[in-house]
Design a protein around this motif. Structure first.
Motif, short mmCIF file in Angstrom:
data_model
loop_
_atom_site.label_atom_id
_atom_site.label_comp_id
_atom_site.label_asym_id
_atom_site.label_seq_id
_atom_site.Cartn_x
_atom_site.Cartn_y
_atom_site.Cartn_z
N GLU A 183 -6.21 -4.25 -30.82
CA GLU A 183 -7.51 -4.18 -30.16
C GLU A 183 -7.43 -4.96 -28.85
OE1 GLU A 183 -10.47 -5.59 -32.82
OE2 GLU A 183 -9.97 -4.15 -34.43
N ARG A 184 -7.73 -4.28 -27.74
CA ARG A 184 -7.65 -4.91 -26.42
C ARG A 184 -9.01 -4.95 -25.77
NH1 ARG A 184 -3.06 -1.36 -23.66
NH2 ARG A 184 -4.04 0.22 -25.00
N SER A 185 -9.21 -6.00 -24.98
CA SER A 185 -10.42 -6.12 -24.17
C SER A 185 -10.01 -6.75 -22.85
CB SER A 185 -11.47 -6.98 -24.88
OG SER A 185 -12.61 -7.14 -24.06
N GLY A 186 -10.39 -6.11 -21.75
CA GLY A 186 -9.91 -6.57 -20.45
C GLY A 186 -8.55 -5.97 -20.17
N ASP A 187 -7.86 -6.53 -19.22
CA ASP A 187 -6.53 -6.04 -18.82
C ASP A 187 -5.51 -7.14 -19.04
OD1 ASP A 187 -4.40 -4.70 -17.86
OD2 ASP A 187 -5.07 -4.61 -15.76
N PRO A 188 -4.79 -7.12 -20.18
CA PRO A 188 -3.78 -8.17 -20.41
C PRO A 188 -2.67 -8.18 -19.37
CG PRO A 188 -4.29 -6.98 -22.44
CD PRO A 188 -4.92 -6.21 -21.32
N ALA A 189 -2.43 -7.05 -18.69
CA ALA A 189 -1.36 -7.01 -17.70
C ALA A 189 -1.65 -7.92 -16.51
CB ALA A 189 -1.16 -5.57 -17.21
N GLN A 190 -2.93 -8.26 -16.30
CA GLN A 190 -3.28 -9.16 -15.20
C GLN A 190 -2.92 -10.61 -15.50
OE1 GLN A 190 -7.41 -8.53 -14.29
NE2 GLN A 190 -7.04 -6.54 -13.31
N VAL A 191 -2.69 -10.92 -16.76
CA VAL A 191 -2.28 -12.28 -17.13
C VAL A 191 -0.79 -12.40 -16.85
CG1 VAL A 191 -2.15 -13.97 -18.98
CG2 VAL A 191 -4.04 -12.31 -18.92
N ARG A 192 -0.41 -13.38 -16.05
CA ARG A 192 0.98 -13.48 -15.61
C ARG A 192 1.51 -14.90 -15.82
NH1 ARG A 192 2.29 -8.98 -12.69
NH2 ARG A 192 0.55 -7.70 -11.97
N GLY A 193 2.81 -15.01 -15.54
CA GLY A 193 3.44 -16.33 -15.51
C GLY A 193 3.53 -16.99 -16.86
N THR A 194 3.37 -18.30 -16.87
CA THR A 194 3.53 -19.10 -18.08
C THR A 194 2.56 -18.68 -19.17
OG1 THR A 194 4.32 -20.98 -16.79
CG2 THR A 194 3.41 -21.45 -18.97
N LEU A 195 1.33 -18.39 -18.78
CA LEU A 195 0.31 -18.03 -19.77
C LEU A 195 0.68 -16.75 -20.50
CD1 LEU A 195 -2.43 -18.79 -20.94
CD2 LEU A 195 -3.49 -17.39 -19.18
N SER A 196 1.18 -15.75 -19.77
CA SER A 196 1.55 -14.49 -20.41
C SER A 196 2.75 -14.66 -21.33
CB SER A 196 1.86 -13.45 -19.33
OG SER A 196 2.13 -12.19 -19.91
N ARG A 197 3.75 -15.44 -20.91
CA ARG A 197 4.91 -15.67 -21.76
C ARG A 197 4.53 -16.42 -23.03
NH1 ARG A 197 7.23 -16.88 -16.66
NH2 ARG A 197 7.05 -19.13 -17.05
N ALA A 198 3.67 -17.44 -22.89
CA ALA A 198 3.24 -18.20 -24.06
C ALA A 198 2.41 -17.32 -25.00
CB ALA A 198 2.44 -19.42 -23.63
N ALA A 199 1.56 -16.45 -24.44
CA ALA A 199 0.74 -15.57 -25.28
C ALA A 199 1.61 -14.62 -26.09
CB ALA A 199 -0.24 -14.80 -24.41
N TYR A 200 2.67 -14.13 -25.47
CA TYR A 200 3.60 -13.24 -26.19
C TYR A 200 4.22 -13.98 -27.38
CZ TYR A 200 7.67 -10.28 -27.11
OH TYR A 200 8.62 -9.51 -27.72
N ARG A 201 4.68 -15.22 -27.16
CA ARG A 201 5.30 -15.98 -28.25
C ARG A 201 4.30 -16.31 -29.34
NH1 ARG A 201 10.50 -14.75 -28.01
NH2 ARG A 201 11.56 -15.54 -26.14
N ILE A 202 3.05 -16.57 -28.97
CA ILE A 202 2.03 -16.89 -29.97
C ILE A 202 1.77 -15.68 -30.86
CG2 ILE A 202 -0.42 -17.41 -30.25
CD1 ILE A 202 -0.16 -19.19 -27.73
N ILE A 203 1.63 -14.51 -30.25
CA ILE A 203 1.40 -13.31 -31.06
C ILE A 203 2.63 -12.99 -31.90
CG2 ILE A 203 0.98 -10.83 -30.92
CD1 ILE A 203 -0.74 -11.35 -28.48
N GLN A 204 3.82 -13.20 -31.33
CA GLN A 204 5.04 -12.95 -32.08
C GLN A 204 5.11 -13.82 -33.32
OE1 GLN A 204 8.84 -14.35 -30.44
NE2 GLN A 204 9.66 -12.30 -30.75
#
Length: 448
Positions: free
Chosen positions: A338-359
């Motif tokens: 389920e997505r809300s907003g545009d996750p592709a706009q999140v970049r840099g450290t925040l996006s990498r950390a979010a990927y690891r958190i979901i993983q």
């Protein structure tokens, strides 16, 4: 009695004395320059000339001690000959943040680079000259005393060189001219010479950590370096735990699924095997990067200059989330996104950390879940990024038993630490009677 004689039999006692006497020998060239004022001012009283020579000599020794090379040489010699623990000055440097370190570089409470290399106070600058003066003084005192005692120990027995010794103390006098008395006094002089070596060595060993040890600025730099290395190790440990742990979990389940479907549904079995291959390749990239960083750190520590071999860090971000979810689906799990907003706009450290958190959340759901649907929610807002992974708990729907995966106990604490460094909030726990929910909120402005 035997305990009192142990220092006289240790090798370090005489190597320390040799270290002290070498300083006295090395100061002789400076004495020739210190004699120049006395030669130019011959009309002055002898006592004054003696004081002037000593003052000039001490000033020259102190100036030599101000050189950084002198301090490095003294520290190296003290470590080898005095057997004291002293860090090398060249190993103390301000910490540099790694470009891949991400949020770890902002560890709260860690000494900053500006604090790690302040201007040293005057008391720190003059510690080495003070040590060198003490070193030379002890060297001359010990050399003269032990040299005289050794000469007496060799000359007195049997009246060699017609040597005689006369002592006068409190109105009483004694004269040693030969016989057994000369041998006894010679043995006493030999023991006293060894005692002088013990005293000189102990004085140097006591003063070396206090005068040659790390200064205030160097202690800050050492603390910052230790903090940086610990943060880097924690970051690498998190990366390995998140990547390798997830890969091993999914591939284990995918291999079991492929084995069950090999005869009934070969196409699905081949798809599971392809997913295992992709997961293993991604994990190998992470492992190669971590090992490269460790080799680089080891090369820097050894001073071999083999830096820069770690390569580029794998940059998996929220844009790679569909691939991650697809690999999890190949284990037989039902994953809803389920997505809300545009996750592709999140970049840099925040996006990498979010990927690891979901993983990590998916890894825990596959390991400990009941095999029911797993819901992944990503909400990208202007001020915050909200992540959630919800799964069913209890016995597995396929086997009727809880999944028996080993656990290290570092998953949730590692996630909490990662979120804390990003100034975010984390909530993990039961969500109703048969569901588990991992929810994370990361502020965008503070972290990006």
């Amino acid at each position: 009695m035997i305990k009192a004689l142990r220092p006289l039999l240790r090798r370090s006692t005489y190597t320390g004395a040799l270290f002290a006497y070498s300083a006295a020998l090395a100061s002789l060239p400076l004495l020739s320059f210190a004699l120049l004022p006395a030669l130019a001012w011959r009309s002055a009283p002898e006592g004054l000339l003696f004081v002037v020579v000593l003052v000039v000599w001490a000033a020259l020794i102190a100036l030599v001690g101000l050189a950084r090379t002198t301090r490095r040489v003294l520290i190296l010699a003290a470590r080898r000959l005095l057997y004291v623990v002293l860090p090398e000055p060249s190993a103390v440097r301000p910490p540099t943040a790694s470009p891949e370190a991400g949020p770890v570089a902002a560890v709260p409470g860690a000494p900053s680079a500006s604090l790690a290399s302040p201007t040293p106070p005057a008391s720190d600058r003059w510690r080495t000259p003070l040590w060198l003066l003490l070193h030379v003084t002890l060297g001359w005192t010990g050399a003269l005393a032990s040299g005289l005692l050794l000469f007496l120990a060799l000359a007195l027995p049997g009246g060699w060189l017609r040597a005689e010794l006369a002592l006068s103390l409190f109105g009483r006098s004694a004269r040693v001219t030969g016989g057994w008395q000369s041998w006894a006094v010679a043995l006493g002089c030999l023991l006293l010479a060894a005692v002088v070596c013990v005293l000189v060595t102990r004085a140097l060993r006591w003063s070396a950590p206090r005068l040659l040890g790390p200064s205030t600025a160097e202690r800050l730099a050492l603390a910052a370096e230790r903090e940086r290395r610990l943060a880097e190790r924690n970051r690498l440990a998190h990366e390995l735990h998140d990547s390798i742990g997830h890969t091993l979990t999914t591939t284990t389940i995918q291999a079991a699924v492929a084995g069950e479907l090999m005869s009934t549904d070969p196409a699905a079995a081949r798809a599971a095997l392809r997913s295992i291959e992709e997961s293993a390749r991604a994990a190998l990239e992470d492992l190669d990067y971590v090992l490269g960083v460790l080799r680089e750190r080891e090369a820097e520590t050894a001073g071999t200059g083999a830096a820069g071999t770690a390569g580029t860090a794998p940059t998996r971000t929220l844009a790679d989330l569909p691939e991650l979810l697809e690999r999890v689906r190949h284990t037989g799990a039902v994953v809803e996104w389920e997505r809300s907003g545009d996750p592709a706009q999140v970049r840099g450290t925040l996006s990498r950390a979010a990927y690891r958190i979901i993983q990590e959340g998916l890894t825990n759901a596959v390991r400990h879940g009941a095999g029911g649907p797993i819901t992944v929610r990503v909400t990208a807002g202007p001020d915050a990024l909200e992540l959630a992974v919800v799964n069913e708990t209890g016995a597995s729907a396929r086997t009727g038993r809880p999944r028996a995966f080993p656990t290290s106990g570092h998953g949730l604490p590692g996630l909490a630490e990662r979120v804390r460094l990003l100034h975010g909030e984390i909530d993990a726990g039961p969500d109703g009677p048969r569901r588990w929910r991992l929810a994370v909120r990361l502020p965008v402005r503070l972290s990006a």
